[in-house]
Design a protein around this motif. Structure first.
Motif, PDB file in Angstrom:
ATOM      1  N   GLU A 145      39.370  31.835  30.344  1.00  0.00           N
ATOM      2  CA  GLU A 145      38.944  32.684  29.231  1.00  0.00           C
ATOM      3  C   GLU A 145      39.863  32.559  28.017  1.00  0.00           C
ATOM      4  O   GLU A 145      39.400  32.469  26.881  1.00  0.00           O
ATOM      5  CB  GLU A 145      38.889  34.135  29.717  1.00  0.00           C
ATOM      6  CG  GLU A 145      38.031  35.008  28.831  1.00  0.00           C
ATOM      7  CD  GLU A 145      38.018  36.456  29.311  1.00  0.00           C
ATOM      8  OE1 GLU A 145      38.179  36.685  30.528  1.00  0.00           O
ATOM      9  OE2 GLU A 145      37.881  37.334  28.441  1.00  0.00           O
ATOM     10  N   HIS A 146      41.180  32.524  28.260  1.00  0.00           N
ATOM     11  CA  HIS A 146      42.082  32.583  27.094  1.00  0.00           C
ATOM     12  C   HIS A 146      42.089  31.288  26.275  1.00  0.00           C
ATOM     13  O   HIS A 146      42.628  31.267  25.172  1.00  0.00           O
ATOM     14  CB  HIS A 146      43.513  32.995  27.514  1.00  0.00           C
ATOM     15  CG  HIS A 146      44.287  31.949  28.242  1.00  0.00           C
ATOM     16  ND1 HIS A 146      44.192  31.758  29.587  1.00  0.00           N
ATOM     17  CD2 HIS A 146      45.184  31.044  27.810  1.00  0.00           C
ATOM     18  CE1 HIS A 146      44.993  30.780  29.966  1.00  0.00           C
ATOM     19  NE2 HIS A 146      45.616  30.325  28.892  1.00  0.00           N
ATOM     20  N   LEU A 147      41.477  30.218  26.796  1.00  0.00           N
ATOM     21  CA  LEU A 147      41.397  28.973  26.018  1.00  0.00           C
ATOM     22  C   LEU A 147      39.969  28.651  25.582  1.00  0.00           C
ATOM     23  O   LEU A 147      39.719  27.585  25.019  1.00  0.00           O
ATOM     24  CB  LEU A 147      41.963  27.800  26.841  1.00  0.00           C
ATOM     25  CG  LEU A 147      43.455  27.875  27.183  1.00  0.00           C
ATOM     26  CD1 LEU A 147      43.863  26.694  28.056  1.00  0.00           C
ATOM     27  CD2 LEU A 147      44.307  27.907  25.916  1.00  0.00           C
ATOM     28  N   ALA A 148      39.043  29.612  25.828  1.00  0.00           N
ATOM     29  CA  ALA A 148      37.626  29.337  25.573  1.00  0.00           C
ATOM     30  C   ALA A 148      37.357  28.967  24.114  1.00  0.00           C
ATOM     31  O   ALA A 148      36.536  28.102  23.825  1.00  0.00           O
ATOM     32  CB  ALA A 148      36.788  30.540  25.989  1.00  0.00           C
ATOM     33  N   GLU A 149      38.058  29.610  23.169  1.00  0.00           N
ATOM     34  CA  GLU A 149      37.817  29.362  21.744  1.00  0.00           C
ATOM     35  C   GLU A 149      38.835  28.403  21.135  1.00  0.00           C
ATOM     36  O   GLU A 149      38.904  28.247  19.923  1.00  0.00           O
ATOM     37  CB  GLU A 149      37.871  30.694  20.965  1.00  0.00           C
ATOM     38  CG  GLU A 149      36.900  31.761  21.442  1.00  0.00           C
ATOM     39  CD  GLU A 149      35.453  31.321  21.287  1.00  0.00           C
ATOM     40  OE1 GLU A 149      35.143  30.627  20.308  1.00  0.00           O
ATOM     41  OE2 GLU A 149      34.646  31.650  22.175  1.00  0.00           O
ATOM     42  N   ASP A 150      39.632  27.770  21.961  1.00  0.00           N
ATOM     43  CA  ASP A 150      40.722  26.925  21.463  1.00  0.00           C
ATOM     44  C   ASP A 150      40.203  25.517  21.161  1.00  0.00           C
ATOM     45  O   ASP A 150      39.725  24.821  22.059  1.00  0.00           O
ATOM     46  CB  ASP A 150      41.838  26.873  22.527  1.00  0.00           C
ATOM     47  CG  ASP A 150      43.109  26.236  22.003  1.00  0.00           C
ATOM     48  OD1 ASP A 150      43.033  25.448  21.036  1.00  0.00           O
ATOM     49  OD2 ASP A 150      44.182  26.518  22.566  1.00  0.00           O
ATOM     50  N   SER A 151      40.320  25.096  19.903  1.00  0.00           N
ATOM     51  CA  SER A 151      39.819  23.767  19.522  1.00  0.00           C
ATOM     52  C   SER A 151      40.618  22.651  20.194  1.00  0.00           C
ATOM     53  O   SER A 151      40.184  21.503  20.215  1.00  0.00           O
ATOM     54  CB  SER A 151      39.878  23.610  18.001  1.00  0.00           C
ATOM     55  OG  SER A 151      41.210  23.770  17.567  1.00  0.00           O
ATOM     56  N   ASN A 152      41.785  22.985  20.738  1.00  0.00           N
ATOM     57  CA  ASN A 152      42.561  21.984  21.471  1.00  0.00           C
ATOM     58  C   ASN A 152      42.249  21.998  22.962  1.00  0.00           C
ATOM     59  O   ASN A 152      43.007  21.429  23.758  1.00  0.00           O
ATOM     60  CB  ASN A 152      44.057  22.172  21.222  1.00  0.00           C
ATOM     61  CG  ASN A 152      44.458  21.497  19.923  1.00  0.00           C
ATOM     62  OD1 ASN A 152      44.208  20.307  19.728  1.00  0.00           O
ATOM     63  ND2 ASN A 152      45.025  22.261  19.005  1.00  0.00           N
TER      64      ASN A 152
END
Ligand code: SAM
Length: 241
Positions: free
Chosen positions: A56-63
């Motif tokens: 969840e905590h990287l769901a919106e991360d462009s990397n």
């Protein structure tokens, strides 16, 4: 702690040349190239799993793109750095940082640049996993010592917790980047001392914040400039206010 009005690319140029270094979180290798050009390291470990993480905590991360894009990034980095891979100056470790650490000898690195998973637990895990890798005089730097509106950033809290628990010295943060880079060290000796006391202390416009982070709270501010774009203001308050 020194507030240094430089970008991270200029900050690393103040490190001694020929160090053994590692970068945690490589992505497309943009900053790895800067480290090679500015620091001429004897060895640079480039560490990244290049793996899409379904968390969840990287769901919106462009990397954290899909696996096809991650594989493309790995292929591009392998190709771009093939000259340095052949000479052994660069070593690619396609692994999560805490597992990559097991492949690096204790007390063998002079400088580590932490820029992988930015959540509190992951940053703290990186700092704890790589602290034993430092030689005397070694230091840890890392990116994004700030907050983020979309992606969960626990960098400030993790670094401050680590510094206070392990009695590290907080050497510096950059103030010209919107996303500051920090530098910390277990002791003011060797390369870390030269970097902080000789090189950075002489940068025009540098400001010292004594005893940071004890007693301070750091709340980076971003303001919209009249001319367009965003400006970063490093804002500190005493913890009681
Ligand atoms: C912000 S990007 C790195 C950017 C790069 N340092 C630069 O400045 O050009 C973050 C990278 O960390 C990687 N990453 C995420 N979790 C990681 C972990 N546990 N260990 C190592 N790398 C990780 C991601 O795959 C992504 O490529």
């Amino acid at each position: 702690m020194l507030l240094v009005p430089v970008t991270r690319a200029d900050l690393v140029a103040y490190l001694p040349q020929g160090l053994n270094m590692a970068e945690i979180g490589v992505a497309k290798g943009g900053f790895s190239r800067v480290l090679l050009e500015k620091c001429a390291p004897a060895r640079l470990y480039m560490i990244d799993p290049w793996e899409h993480q379904d968390v969840e905590h990287l769901a919106e991360d462009s990397n954290n793109p899909d696996q096809t894009a991650q594989n493309e990034r790995f292929d591009q980095v392998s190709h771009e750095f093939s000259p340095e891979l052949k000479t052994g100056q660069v070593v690619l470790l396609r692994a999560y940082s805490h597992l990559a650490a097991e492949q690096i000898e204790d007390r063998s690195l002079d400088a580590v640049y932490v820029d992988g998973d930015h959540s509190f637990d992951a940053v703290l895990r990186d700092l704890n996993a790589f602290a034993p890798k430092l030689r005397p005089g070694g230091l840890i730097l890392g990116h994004d010592y700030t907050n983020h509106a979309v992606v969960e950033f626990g960098v400030i809290a993790a670094v401050n917790t680590f510094v206070q628990e392990r009695d590290y010295k907080f050497l510096a943060i950059t103030t010209l980047d919107a996303f500051p880079t920090y530098a910390i060290a277990p002791a003011l000796e060797g390369a870390a001392k030269t970097f902080a006391h000789t090189a950075l202390a002489g940068v025009p416009g540098v400001v010292e914040l004594a005893n940071y982070p004890a007693g301070y709270s750091f709340s980076p501010k971003y303001i919209h400039k009249a001319s367009g774009g965003t400006a970063f203001i490093p804002s500190f308050s005493t913890a009681s206010t």
